[in-house]
Scaffold this motif. Structure first.
Motif, PDB file in Angstrom:
ATOM      1  N   LEU B  11       0.876  -1.232  -0.270  1.00 42.63           N
ATOM      2  CA  LEU B  11       0.063   0.018   0.017  1.00 42.63           C
ATOM      3  C   LEU B  11       1.039   1.027   0.022  1.00 42.63           C
ATOM      4  N   SER B  12       0.566   2.215  -0.782  1.00 45.84           N
ATOM      5  CA  SER B  12       1.401   3.258  -0.977  1.00 45.84           C
ATOM      6  C   SER B  12       0.292   4.613  -0.874  1.00 45.84           C
ATOM      7  N   ALA B  19      -4.709   4.982   5.986  1.00 46.20           N
ATOM      8  CA  ALA B  19      -4.211   3.603   5.661  1.00 46.20           C
ATOM      9  C   ALA B  19      -4.944   2.612   6.189  1.00 46.20           C
ATOM     10  N   MET B  21      -5.570  -1.720   6.451  1.00 50.94           N
ATOM     11  CA  MET B  21      -5.056  -3.018   6.086  1.00 50.94           C
ATOM     12  C   MET B  21      -6.170  -3.999   6.900  1.00 50.94           C
ATOM     13  N   ARG B  36       4.228  -4.053  13.873  1.00 50.42           N
ATOM     14  CA  ARG B  36       4.736  -3.309  12.829  1.00 50.42           C
ATOM     15  C   ARG B  36       6.340  -3.538  12.946  1.00 50.42           C
ATOM     16  N   SER B  79      -1.454   9.704   8.578  1.00 53.24           N
ATOM     17  CA  SER B  79      -0.235   8.754   8.280  1.00 53.24           C
ATOM     18  C   SER B  79       0.573   9.739   8.323  1.00 53.24           C
ATOM     19  N   THR B  84       5.837   4.208   7.547  1.00 52.07           N
ATOM     20  CA  THR B  84       6.276   3.440   6.690  1.00 52.07           C
ATOM     21  C   THR B  84       6.937   1.991   7.293  1.00 52.07           C
ATOM     22  N   SER B  86       6.220  -2.665   7.638  1.00 56.13           N
ATOM     23  CA  SER B  86       5.374  -3.590   7.323  1.00 56.13           C
ATOM     24  C   SER B  86       4.396  -4.152   8.445  1.00 56.13           C
ATOM     25  N   TYR B  87       3.200  -4.387   8.145  1.00 59.27           N
ATOM     26  CA  TYR B  87       2.292  -4.555   9.495  1.00 59.27           C
ATOM     27  C   TYR B  87       1.758  -6.011   9.151  1.00 59.27           C
ATOM     28  N   THR B 108       1.468  -6.611   5.350  1.00 56.97           N
ATOM     29  CA  THR B 108       1.336  -5.404   4.408  1.00 56.97           C
ATOM     30  C   THR B 108       2.371  -4.556   4.643  1.00 56.97           C
ATOM     31  N   LEU B 110       3.513  -0.925   3.870  1.00 54.99           N
ATOM     32  CA  LEU B 110       3.042   0.276   3.793  1.00 54.99           C
ATOM     33  C   LEU B 110       3.962   1.460   3.512  1.00 54.99           C
ATOM     34  N   GLN B 111       3.942   2.047   2.399  1.00 55.41           N
ATOM     35  CA  GLN B 111       4.803   3.246   2.169  1.00 55.41           C
ATOM     36  C   GLN B 111       4.073   4.589   2.290  1.00 55.41           C
TER      37      GLN B 111
END
Lengths: 111, 114
Positions: B11-12, B19, B21, B36, B79, B84, B86-87, B108, B110-111
């Motif tokens: 996800l960006s 965000a 997820m 995280r 956010s 940024t 990974s979750y 997921t 996330l950026q």
């Protein structure tokens, strides 16, 4: 309060050797858990120790073993290292029913 | 095998956006946790929601749990670039006994773009 500490941070071993990874839990936590995070395989449960006893182990061969000491710190030993053992090894501690606190991990590279 | 499946895999978003997820699991659970992970290092525990809870908040985090659908969602509001990471969702995998084992989803990534 100190978190979960793991040592060493990085470890490079040759195939066939043994690796020993160490973990100190948060003070007061009696349970220690080990997880492997290999590229492409995600986080896999390895071992659970509580009060000095092994309570559960994941689907790993017997060459993955460990122990928990009277002060609740723990060691993970990996014998006869194989290339696919290269991974990030994470240790966590918890109290019963609570969230887990993870250490920063040991990056094991087998060459 | 991984019980949790997370969606999306990546996800960006722009800084300031929300965000979301999602995580699905297969067996009954006692609780579900979100973690995280920054740059392949240790996992940071974000929030734990028990099977008898439907929603939980912690700062900018909101977690929901639907045990009938065996799914959970993590919402990060407003956010920041520092989000940024990974979750991962994780379940205890068995609602009837304590195995000490967490079953993690694939995560997921996330950026958050500044």
């Amino acid at each position: 309060e100190a978190g979960v500490t793991q040592s060493p941070t990085h470890l490079i071993k040759t195939r066939g050797q043994q690796a020993t990874l160490r973990c100190s839990p948060i003070s007061g936590h009696t349970s220690v858990y080990w997880y492997q995070q290999a590229l492409g395989l995600g986080l896999q449960f390895l071992l659970w120790y509580d009060e000095g006893e092994e309570r559960n182990r994941g689907n790993f061969p017997p060459r993955f073993s460990g122990r928990q000491f009277p002060n609740y710190s723990s060691e993970l030993n990996v014998n006869a290292l194989e290339l696919e053992d290269s991974a990030l090894y994470l240790c966590a501690s918890s109290n019963v029913g609570g969230g887990y606190t993870f250490g920063s991990g040991t990056r094991l590279t087998v060459v | 095998s991984q019980q949790g499946e997370e969606d999306p895999q990546a996800l960006s978003i722009q800084e300031g956006e929300n965000a979301t997820m999602n995580c699905s699991y297969k067996t009954s659970i006692n609780n579900l946790q979100w973690y995280r992970q920054n740059s392949g290092r240790g996992l940071v525990h974000l929030i734990l929601i028990r099977s008898n809870e439907r929603e939980k908040h912690s700062g900018r985090l909101r977690v929901t749990l639907d045990t009938s659908k065996k799914s959970s969602s993590l919402l990060i509001t407003a956010s920041r670039a520092a989000d940024t990471a990974s979750y991962f969702c994780a379940t205890d995998g068995d609602g009837s006994s304590n195995t000490g084992k967490l079953i993690f989803g694939q995560g997921t990534t996330l950026q958050v773009k500044p």
